[in-house]
Design a protein around this motif. Structure first.
Motif, short mmCIF file in Angstrom:
data_model
loop_
_atom_site.label_atom_id
_atom_site.label_comp_id
_atom_site.label_asym_id
_atom_site.label_seq_id
_atom_site.Cartn_x
_atom_site.Cartn_y
_atom_site.Cartn_z
N GLU A 116 0.81 -1.22 0.01
CA GLU A 116 -0.07 0.11 0.01
C GLU A 116 0.78 1.30 0.02
O GLU A 116 1.75 1.24 0.75
CB GLU A 116 -0.99 -0.08 1.30
CG GLU A 116 -1.93 1.00 1.24
CD GLU A 116 -2.87 0.92 2.65
OE1 GLU A 116 -2.71 1.61 3.53
OE2 GLU A 116 -3.61 -0.09 2.40
N THR A 118 0.67 5.56 -0.46
CA THR A 118 -0.01 6.94 -0.50
C THR A 118 0.70 7.73 -1.44
O THR A 118 1.65 8.17 -0.98
CB THR A 118 -0.43 7.53 0.89
OG1 THR A 118 -1.17 6.72 1.69
CG2 THR A 118 -1.23 8.92 0.72
N THR A 119 -0.01 8.64 -2.43
CA THR A 119 0.85 9.24 -3.28
C THR A 119 0.92 10.42 -2.71
O THR A 119 0.24 10.96 -1.73
CB THR A 119 -0.17 9.39 -4.77
OG1 THR A 119 -1.22 9.96 -4.48
CG2 THR A 119 -0.32 7.96 -5.15
N GLY A 122 -2.25 12.36 -2.15
CA GLY A 122 -3.12 11.90 -0.88
C GLY A 122 -3.89 10.82 -1.26
O GLY A 122 -4.86 10.34 -0.38
N TYR A 123 -3.83 10.07 -2.34
CA TYR A 123 -4.47 9.05 -2.84
C TYR A 123 -3.90 7.75 -2.28
O TYR A 123 -2.79 7.68 -2.77
CB TYR A 123 -4.70 8.95 -4.35
CG TYR A 123 -5.60 8.04 -4.71
CD1 TYR A 123 -7.08 8.03 -4.29
CD2 TYR A 123 -5.28 6.92 -5.53
CE1 TYR A 123 -8.02 7.02 -4.95
CE2 TYR A 123 -6.16 5.77 -5.70
CZ TYR A 123 -7.36 6.04 -5.52
OH TYR A 123 -8.46 4.89 -6.07
N THR A 124 -4.52 6.80 -1.85
CA THR A 124 -3.79 5.64 -1.23
C THR A 124 -4.13 4.39 -2.31
O THR A 124 -5.09 4.12 -2.78
CB THR A 124 -4.18 5.14 0.10
OG1 THR A 124 -3.97 6.10 1.06
CG2 THR A 124 -3.45 3.99 0.49
#
Length: 153
Positions: A116, A118-119, A122-124
């Motif tokens: 996992e 998180t970019t 803010g998108y995981t």
């Protein structure tokens, strides 16, 4: 995923047009007010796609890009020197060989485990599928930067 890979290939065709239609000088020029150039943006998206898929799936040794390319074009870097015509030729190949190999590896079930992530937006990302979908968005962001840069080269 067929649609996702199709979108990526269309993006890469657009990027190839830059490599084919701009001079080496234009590809290397960093216009005032910008942090990078046309070539950097293209190399960056190739490196980023490989990292999003292979590195986050625990398979960095399977990436088709060299460690040197990764170090030069990963997030947080900027152009440190002008690239050569040979490097442009190599990048043209990588635009498509990386996607072809990723699709082959995906279809062969290589990406079972995904870390996992998180970019910076803010998108995981939870899966390789989400990684490739995000990659298409990321390539669009950099194409937008290139649309600005091209006006000044």
């Amino acid at each position: 995923m067929k649609r996702t890979f199709s979108i990526t290939r269309k993006s890469r065709e657009i990027l190839l047009n830059y490599l084919n239609n701009y001079s080496l000088e234009q590809l290397n020029k960093i216009p005032e007010g910008f942090n990078n150039n046309l070539y950097w943006n293209i190399a960056h998206v190739v490196v980023s796609q490989q990292r999003l898929v292979y590195a986050l799936s625990g398979k960095p040794e399977e990436m088709l890009v060299s460690d040197e390319l990764v170090k030069s074009y990963m997030k947080g870097t900027r152009p440190m020197r002008d690239v050569t015509a040979e490097e442009v030729t190599e990048l043209k190949k990588l635009l498509f060989t990386t996607i072809d190999k990723t699709e082959e590896d995906y279809n062969n079930g290589m990406f079972e485990h995904f870390k996992e992530y998180t970019t910076e937006f803010g998108y995981t990302l939870h899966s390789v599928e989400e990684g490739m979908e995000f990659n298409n968005y990321h390539e669009g962001v950099h194409l937008g930067s290139m649309l600005g840069i091209r006006k000044f080269v």
